[in-house]
Design a protein around this motif. Structure first.
Motif, mmCIF file in Angstrom:
data_model
loop_
_atom_site.group_PDB
_atom_site.id
_atom_site.type_symbol
_atom_site.label_atom_id
_atom_site.label_comp_id
_atom_site.label_asym_id
_atom_site.label_seq_id
_atom_site.Cartn_x
_atom_site.Cartn_y
_atom_site.Cartn_z
ATOM 1 N N UNK A 96 11.792 24.374 56.087
ATOM 2 C CA UNK A 96 13.251 24.428 55.978
ATOM 3 C C UNK A 96 13.550 25.678 55.594
ATOM 4 N N UNK A 97 12.643 26.167 54.737
ATOM 5 C CA UNK A 97 12.793 27.613 54.008
ATOM 6 C C UNK A 97 13.157 28.807 55.457
ATOM 7 N N UNK A 98 12.879 28.386 56.649
ATOM 8 C CA UNK A 98 13.080 29.311 57.490
ATOM 9 C C UNK A 98 14.404 29.782 57.949
ATOM 10 N N UNK A 99 15.227 28.805 57.504
ATOM 11 C CA UNK A 99 16.914 29.156 57.896
ATOM 12 C C UNK A 99 17.386 30.353 57.082
ATOM 13 N N UNK B 294 23.442 22.491 43.017
ATOM 14 C CA UNK B 294 23.171 22.946 44.369
ATOM 15 C C UNK B 294 23.388 24.492 44.390
ATOM 16 N N UNK B 295 22.628 25.322 44.926
ATOM 17 C CA UNK B 295 22.367 26.577 44.951
ATOM 18 C C UNK B 295 22.651 27.184 46.533
ATOM 19 N N UNK B 296 23.461 27.893 46.764
ATOM 20 C CA UNK B 296 23.755 28.577 48.122
ATOM 21 C C UNK B 296 23.128 30.010 48.096
ATOM 22 N N UNK B 297 22.124 29.888 48.990
ATOM 23 C CA UNK B 297 21.308 31.041 49.246
ATOM 24 C C UNK B 297 21.401 31.932 50.579
ATOM 25 N N UNK B 298 21.456 33.106 50.621
ATOM 26 C CA UNK B 298 21.469 33.825 51.953
ATOM 27 C C UNK B 298 20.166 34.691 52.028
ATOM 28 N N UNK B 299 19.452 34.412 53.325
ATOM 29 C CA UNK B 299 18.378 35.475 53.053
ATOM 30 C C UNK B 299 17.773 35.725 54.395
ATOM 31 N N UNK B 300 16.971 36.586 54.686
ATOM 32 C CA UNK B 300 16.111 36.696 55.862
ATOM 33 C C UNK B 300 15.289 35.422 56.275
#
Ligand code: SF4
Length: 425
Positions: A41-44, A55-61
């Motif tokens: 799931x972390x690959x998104x 709830x934490x909204x995170x944007x990453x590679x």
């Protein structure tokens, strides 16, 4: 089990404001059941991470790690095995040992993470689909026999019959597999071994290797299926069979595919195959090629570093490796001038059929070596210690041994032995 024990410094999770002590619940609305759900799931790139009530909204590679550390490596309990194998080593342990030694795991996730072998008898079609979905490859499979009826009898589990179908599902989905056969005298040897080897090689190339190892028989086998060890002659016949398959497969596929455990060579007095015959040592964790690998690592380590030092060292090893180790250290001694005394330790605790050094106990070593001239230090193989500890199987430590034997005691890997010799005062 999804309790976060640590948030790594300067990690994405720390910057998002996630704290240790909270529980990871879901990622993008999907429940996180274990480490593989988490990794998948972390690959998104866009994550909505629910931790506790927040709830934490995170944007990453895509491949960036969040930097969360969990209470358990699996984020779940290891799965218990559902079998009662006729040769099970756990069933042959004496009472009153450490509780963890009695745990019978059979968990495909541990196969992927730690190389454990699994029988797959406790896996549903859904579990297989998960392996395929998460690309858990390779999976190491304890096959023992491909004869469905015999496998049910050996594992004492009706679900053991599906093995060929399960393997086909995995290799059909491009999951690599390694196999092992624990060979039991009069049960899955002889023609049955031929059948199993011939059926398993058909799964190449996704099937990478197959090891044949003898069942380990301790003296604590009361009320268990009657089993006996292979004779010298039988070990030689098993090797003959495996060598014939190796030659055939090498011609046909360019790999030997099937390998015999070192114990068969030692017990039959058959010379070990050359180093190259083990190819890339795919089954070394199963004791296949361990002696040749030890030789290679030791000779290489001493050729790079051979400090001037005329100290005398005692080396203790199990019965299986004794002759080979004696010859090896005599060669090193001749080349570099060290004095080694090699001692063979018989396994009185588990019984004489158990010959590997990894199952020696501190008490056994003390009983054998007490009163002997050990010189400046006693060296034990590193695999005699429980992982990341200074403790042997029976709870005694290197310090205990040193106090009882009256000399320093070290457990080192082969590669570190020259360094240790150089450090001796
Ligand atoms: S799978 Fe068989 S050998 Fe392994 S722990 Fe279970 S009963 Fe023992």
């Amino acid at each position: 089990m999804n309790i976060i024990t640590e948030v790594e410094k300067n990690s994405i999770a720390e910057r998002a404001g996630i704290h240790a002590g909270e529980t990871l619940v879901s990622i993008n609305g999907e429940e996180v059941a274990d480490i593989f759900d988490y990794r998948f799931l972390c690959q998104d790139e866009q994550l909505s991470v629910r931790v506790g009530g927040n709830l934490y909204e995170i944007e990453k590679d895509p491949f960036d790690d969040l930097g969360l550390v969990f209470e358990s490596g699996l984020m779940d309990s290891a799965r218990h095995c559902a079998n009662k194998c006729v040769f099970c080593f756990v069933d042959q342990l004496p009472k009153n040992m450490r509780e963890t030694l009695y745990f019978k795991d059979d968990d495909a996730r541990l196969s992927f993470l730690s190389g454990n072998y699994v029988t797959m008898t406790n896996m549903s079609d859904n579990d297989l689909a998960r392996i395929v979905k998460y690309r858990l490859s390779p999976i190491n499979i304890s096959v023992h026999t491909t004869d469905p009826e015999l496998r049910v009898q050996m594992l004492k589990n009706p679900k053991a019959a599906r093995i060929l179908e399960q393997i086909q599902t995995l290799v059909g989905a491009c999951i690599s597999v390694n196999f092992q056969i624990v060979l039991c005298r009069g049960i899955n040897d002889g023609e049955n071994l031929d059948r199993t080897i011939q059926e398993l090689v058909k799964f190449r190339p996704k099937a990478q290797s197959l090891s044949v190892v003898p069942s380990g028989l301790t003296k604590f086998r009361e009320n268990l299926h009657p089993l006996s060890g292979f004779t010298e002659k039988e070990c030689a016949e098993i090797l003959e069979k495996i060598h014939a398959y190796q030659e055939k497969f090498l011609n046909e596929y360019g790999t030997r595919f099937v390998y015999a455990a070192d114990e068969f060579y030692v017990k039959s007095g058959t010379p070990l195959p050359p180093f190259e015959s083990y190819e890339d040592f795919p089954q070394i964790e199963n004791g296949v090629g361990m002696l040749r690998d030890t030789e290679d690592v030791l000779l290489d380590a001493f050729s790079r570093k051979h400090p001037k030092n005329n100290r005398t060292l005692a080396i203790a090893t199990g019965v299986c490796a004794y002759s080979f180790i004696s010859g090896l250290f005599s060669e090193i001694s001749g080349k570099y001038g060290y004095n080694f005394n090699i001692y063979k330790i018989e396994n009185d605790f588990f019984g004489k059929e158990i010959t590997v050094s990894g199952l020696l106990t501190g008490r056994g070593i003390i009983e054998t070596l007490h009163g002997k001239k050990l010189g400046d230090a006693l060296i034990l193989p590193k695999n005699i210690l429980r992982r990341d500890t200074e403790t042997l199987l029976d709870g005694l430590t290197l310090t205990d041994l040193s106090a009882r034997l009256g000399c320093p005691v070290h457990a080192v890997s082969e590669a570190d032995l020259p360094k240790l010799i150089g450090a001796l005062k």
